[in-house]
Design a protein around this motif. Structure first.
Motif, PDB file in Angstrom:
ATOM      1  N   UNK A  72       0.770  -1.474  -0.392  1.00 56.05           N
ATOM      2  CA  UNK A  72       0.362  -0.166  -0.453  1.00 56.05           C
ATOM      3  C   UNK A  72       0.979   1.241   0.084  1.00 56.05           C
ATOM      4  N   UNK A  73       0.221   2.593  -0.356  1.00 55.34           N
ATOM      5  CA  UNK A  73       0.860   3.796  -0.816  1.00 55.34           C
ATOM      6  C   UNK A  73      -0.025   4.035   0.096  1.00 55.34           C
ATOM      7  N   UNK A  74       0.949   5.385   1.621  1.00 55.20           N
ATOM      8  CA  UNK A  74       0.557   6.233   2.605  1.00 55.20           C
ATOM      9  C   UNK A  74       0.981   7.667   1.901  1.00 55.20           C
ATOM     10  N   UNK A  75       0.251   8.103   2.035  1.00 52.92           N
ATOM     11  CA  UNK A  75       0.726   9.704   1.611  1.00 52.92           C
ATOM     12  C   UNK A  75       1.895  10.205   2.795  1.00 52.92           C
ATOM     13  N   UNK A  76       1.606  11.935   3.199  1.00 50.64           N
ATOM     14  CA  UNK A  76       2.262  12.676   4.555  1.00 50.64           C
ATOM     15  C   UNK A  76       1.643  12.852   5.158  1.00 50.64           C
TER      16      UNK A  76
END
Length: 279
Positions: A72-76
């Motif tokens: 999964x790609x998680x932002x800031x």
């Protein structure tokens, strides 16, 4: 690295009034622990060390009760409050400044490979127990109410509640601007129909209330058009007879209002639900 850690901790202070100091957040917030471990696991996943990445993800789940797939790609400035039971799938994409509460699932509805989990835009807030299932986008600034089940795209700035999820508030211009509705006259029509008899206003996240309000606005717009047409006909033909519309009587709607009262209890009997989990 340390600048990113400080940014994550500051995001906790910004969204959780119970956070008191730096050390407390660093040592006692499982959402922060899960995020830090996920970043390590995601780096390993990108380096094709997938078994090690999954093992680290499993350890994180044991430690925090939060399951984030390393793919999964998680932002800031991502923040998970409380956290227990949160599940984020492999192909999920989460933007910046997103907030999740406990029990949230970002899941899929298919066993096919490829994109099968949702994409959350910047600033999305997902209430406790909500399920967002499928490869669609939840627009920036949207809010998903507690325990909602969302299976289709959500516009930016919208609020979604219920099972299945229904949009009850949009960032688009209000209906008054579209139909040129006079708020005072609309309120008078609402009172004539007894619309407020069951304690639901247009500001509450209730799909039935919003539908009723939309029908009343449409009726008002139609009345305005008919009055303008009649005025034009009188100017063109002096002999035109302007017939009066029949009056609306309260007793004509008594049976309908009784049915509404039976299925929609008064406001003081309904538990409050603002779509988020507050301490």
């Amino acid at each position: 690295m340390f600048a990113r850690l400080r940014e994550d901790i500051n995001s906790v202070f910004a969204r959780d009034p119970a956070a008191r100091n730096f050390l407390e957040v660093l040592t006692n917030y499982p959402g922060l622990h899960a995020l830090l471990l996920h970043r390590c696991g995601h780096w390993l996943w990108q380096k094709n060390l997938k078994w090690l990445a999954r093992t680290l993800s499993t350890f994180s789940r044991w430690l925090t009760g939060i399951e984030i797939h390393p793919g999964a790609t998680i932002g800031r400035r991502f923040f998970i409050d409380h956290g227990m039971g949160v599940v984020i799938g492999e192909t999920a994409l989460v933007g910046d400044d997103v907030t999740l509460y406990q029990g949230v699932t970002l899941g899929g509805t298919s066993w096919n490979k490829g994109k099968r989990h949702p994409t959350l835009g910047d600033g999305v807030i997902v209430g406790a127990g909500a399920k967002i299932l499928g490869p669609f986008t939840v627009g920036a600034g949207a809010k998903v109410g507690s325990n909602a089940v969302v299976t289709k795209e959500v516009p930016a700035g919208a609020t979604v509640v219920g099972i299945p999820g229904k949009v009850v508030k949009r960032a688009d211009p209000d209906v008054e601007a579209v139909l040129d509705v006079d708020p005072a006259r609309r309120e008078a029509i609402c009172q004539k129909f007894g619309f407020d008899a069951y304690g639901v206003s247009q500001d509450m996240p209730d799909p039935v209330a919003r539908s009723m309000q939309a029908m009343l606005d449409h009726m008002h717009a139609v009345d305005e058009r008919i009055e303008q047409m009649c005025g034009t006909l009188r100017k063109l033909d002096a002999s035109y007879r302007d017939g009066r519309l029949p009056e609306l009587r309260d007793e004509d709607f008594a049976e309908i209002l009784d049915d509404v009262d039976s299925c929609c209890p008064p406001r003081d009997e309904q538990p409050p639900d603002d779509g988020s989990d507050n301490r």
